[in-house]
Design a protein around this motif. Structure first.
Motif, mmCIF file in Angstrom:
data_model
loop_
_atom_site.group_PDB
_atom_site.id
_atom_site.type_symbol
_atom_site.label_atom_id
_atom_site.label_comp_id
_atom_site.label_asym_id
_atom_site.label_seq_id
_atom_site.Cartn_x
_atom_site.Cartn_y
_atom_site.Cartn_z
ATOM 1 N N SER A 172 0.943 -1.280 -0.054
ATOM 2 C CA SER A 172 -0.006 -0.075 -0.080
ATOM 3 C C SER A 172 0.811 1.284 0.062
ATOM 4 C CB SER A 172 -1.058 -0.086 1.310
ATOM 5 O OG SER A 172 -0.259 0.069 2.452
ATOM 6 N N GLY A 173 0.361 2.292 -0.190
ATOM 7 C CA GLY A 173 0.938 3.653 -0.448
ATOM 8 C C GLY A 173 1.128 3.924 -1.958
ATOM 9 N N SER A 174 1.490 5.181 -1.938
ATOM 10 C CA SER A 174 1.770 5.682 -3.469
ATOM 11 C C SER A 174 3.199 5.426 -4.013
ATOM 12 C CB SER A 174 1.710 7.143 -3.458
ATOM 13 O OG SER A 174 2.493 7.844 -2.865
ATOM 14 N N GLN A 175 4.158 4.857 -3.019
ATOM 15 C CA GLN A 175 5.304 4.160 -3.689
ATOM 16 C C GLN A 175 5.307 2.762 -3.213
ATOM 17 O OE1 GLN A 175 8.447 6.908 -2.380
ATOM 18 N NE2 GLN A 175 7.121 8.842 -2.568
ATOM 19 N N ARG A 176 5.407 1.977 -3.764
ATOM 20 C CA ARG A 176 5.274 0.574 -3.475
ATOM 21 C C ARG A 176 6.450 -0.266 -4.048
ATOM 22 N NH1 ARG A 176 1.038 2.639 -5.213
ATOM 23 N NH2 ARG A 176 1.099 1.288 -7.171
ATOM 24 N N THR A 177 7.053 -1.299 -3.257
ATOM 25 C CA THR A 177 8.131 -1.942 -4.233
ATOM 26 C C THR A 177 7.848 -3.563 -4.143
ATOM 27 O OG1 THR A 177 10.565 -2.428 -3.759
ATOM 28 C CG2 THR A 177 9.253 -2.230 -1.807
ATOM 29 N N ARG A 178 8.276 -4.197 -4.979
ATOM 30 C CA ARG A 178 8.247 -5.824 -4.771
ATOM 31 C C ARG A 178 9.641 -6.251 -5.394
ATOM 32 N NH1 ARG A 178 5.682 -10.142 -7.966
ATOM 33 N NH2 ARG A 178 4.794 -11.556 -6.363
ATOM 34 N N GLY A 179 10.135 -7.493 -4.547
ATOM 35 C CA GLY A 179 11.452 -8.126 -5.126
ATOM 36 C C GLY A 179 11.570 -9.259 -4.554
ATOM 37 N N LEU A 180 12.796 -9.844 -4.720
ATOM 38 C CA LEU A 180 13.445 -10.883 -4.103
ATOM 39 C C LEU A 180 14.178 -10.742 -2.787
ATOM 40 C CD1 LEU A 180 11.777 -12.403 -6.583
ATOM 41 C CD2 LEU A 180 13.628 -13.979 -6.624
ATOM 42 N N ILE A 181 14.186 -11.487 -1.996
ATOM 43 C CA ILE A 181 15.146 -11.330 -0.819
ATOM 44 C C ILE A 181 16.302 -12.579 -1.127
ATOM 45 C CG2 ILE A 181 15.459 -11.725 1.423
ATOM 46 C CD1 ILE A 181 12.777 -10.628 1.966
ATOM 47 N N TYR A 182 17.598 -12.282 -1.326
ATOM 48 C CA TYR A 182 18.573 -13.231 -1.382
ATOM 49 C C TYR A 182 19.418 -13.738 -0.328
ATOM 50 C CZ TYR A 182 17.382 -12.734 -6.325
ATOM 51 O OH TYR A 182 16.720 -12.756 -7.705
ATOM 52 N N PRO A 183 19.893 -14.830 -0.150
ATOM 53 C CA PRO A 183 20.742 -14.964 0.919
ATOM 54 C C PRO A 183 22.164 -14.182 0.700
ATOM 55 C CG PRO A 183 20.854 -16.876 -0.574
ATOM 56 C CD PRO A 183 19.716 -15.933 -0.836
ATOM 57 N N ASP A 184 22.948 -13.919 1.648
ATOM 58 C CA ASP A 184 24.319 -13.095 1.194
ATOM 59 C C ASP A 184 25.358 -13.637 2.322
ATOM 60 O OD1 ASP A 184 25.853 -11.384 -0.370
ATOM 61 O OD2 ASP A 184 25.662 -9.811 1.259
ATOM 62 N N THR A 185 25.253 -12.890 3.638
ATOM 63 C CA THR A 185 26.087 -13.065 4.642
ATOM 64 C C THR A 185 25.080 -13.706 5.837
ATOM 65 O OG1 THR A 185 26.327 -10.938 5.553
ATOM 66 C CG2 THR A 185 27.415 -11.386 3.657
ATOM 67 N N ASP A 186 26.041 -13.736 7.136
ATOM 68 C CA ASP A 186 25.400 -14.260 8.293
ATOM 69 C C ASP A 186 24.842 -12.885 9.015
ATOM 70 O OD1 ASP A 186 27.732 -12.854 9.110
ATOM 71 O OD2 ASP A 186 28.421 -14.155 10.646
#
Length: 247
Positions: A172-186
């Motif tokens: 929701s909101g006028s600025q929205r985001t969608r994407g993937l979460i990738y593993p990286d470090t601990d």
């Protein structure tokens, strides 16, 4: 059903605990920020808040970004290089906000605004619904806009797709985001996604479709059931953008 290391990590996160922003360009800012600059009005490009909820496209069986769990194979070179300047974005963004008269507001954010607050364990928020809000520090263009903006809470979600992708969406909101979460470090994961703007857009663009919409940042856990998405050098408005994610 594909089960990448990302899916396994997400399932472990869900078993331990499932727990949980913002944005537009030459016309991005969401309205009703919780803090406004005392000596300046909101930027003329600020757009009224619209409670829009784009449809979330179904993820293909191979994953929505090529079926890989390596963010470096997805993010372009320019966006990936921004993570190498993460410390600089923290330093300059915070300093500009504090020098602009917002030291008290920055201090009140606690771990959210502490560049060293990342904790190990349960790095990624598990699947579920969350509250989220955006904080912007520093000016993208010197002398233009506000040094600090704090937006109200909106809705976010995290989804584990049948293809094994862990997807973060600000719904929701006028600025929205969608994407993937990738593993990286601990201590961190990496987010690769894109923005939808305004009430007219009913779907989210894919990363790489529109360069001005693309986002690459890091996700860190900063407390019990509390995470943040840190976007260094976002393409609109700020030097540093934070999306707080919590229950």
């Amino acid at each position: 059903m594909r089960r990448t290391p990302l899916a396994i990590l997400a399932l472990m996160t869900t078993t331990a605990l499932a727990a949980c922003g913002d944005d537009r360009p030459a016309s991005p800012a969401e309205t009703s920020p919780a803090v406004t600059e005392p000596t300046a009005s909101a930027p003329p490009q600020a757009a009224p808040e619209a409670v829009a909820t784009p449809q979330q496209q179904a993820a293909p069986a191979g994953g929505i970004q090529g079926g890989t769990d390596n963010w470096r194979q997805v993010a372009n070179t320019a966006d990936a290089s921004l993570l190498g300047r993460l410390d600089q974005a923290w330093r300059l963004g915070r300093a500009e906000a504090e020098d602009g008269g917002f030291a008290r507001q920055v201090e009140a954010l606690g771990p959210l605004a502490d560049p060293n607050a990342a904790q190990t364990g349960r790095i990624q928020p598990g699947p579920g619904t969350y509250r989220c809000r955006t904080i912007k520090m520093g000016r993208r263009v010197e002398g233009q806009g506000l040094a600090y903006i704090e937006y109200p809470w909106f809705a976010c979600s995290v989804e584990l797709t049948p293809g094994g992708d862990l997807v973060l969406t600000k719904t929701s909101g006028s600025q929205r985001t969608r994407g993937l979460i990738y593993p990286d470090t601990d201590r961190r994961a990496v987010y690769v996604g894109a923005q939808a703007w305004g009430a007219d857009e009913k779907t989210f663009p894919a990363y790489g479709d529109k360069a001005e919409r693309d986002q690459v940042g890091v996700i860190e856990r900063i407390g019990q059931s509390r995470w943040r998405l840190v976007l260094p050098w976002p393409k609109q408005e700020a030097k540093l953008e934070l999306l707080e994610i919590t229950r």
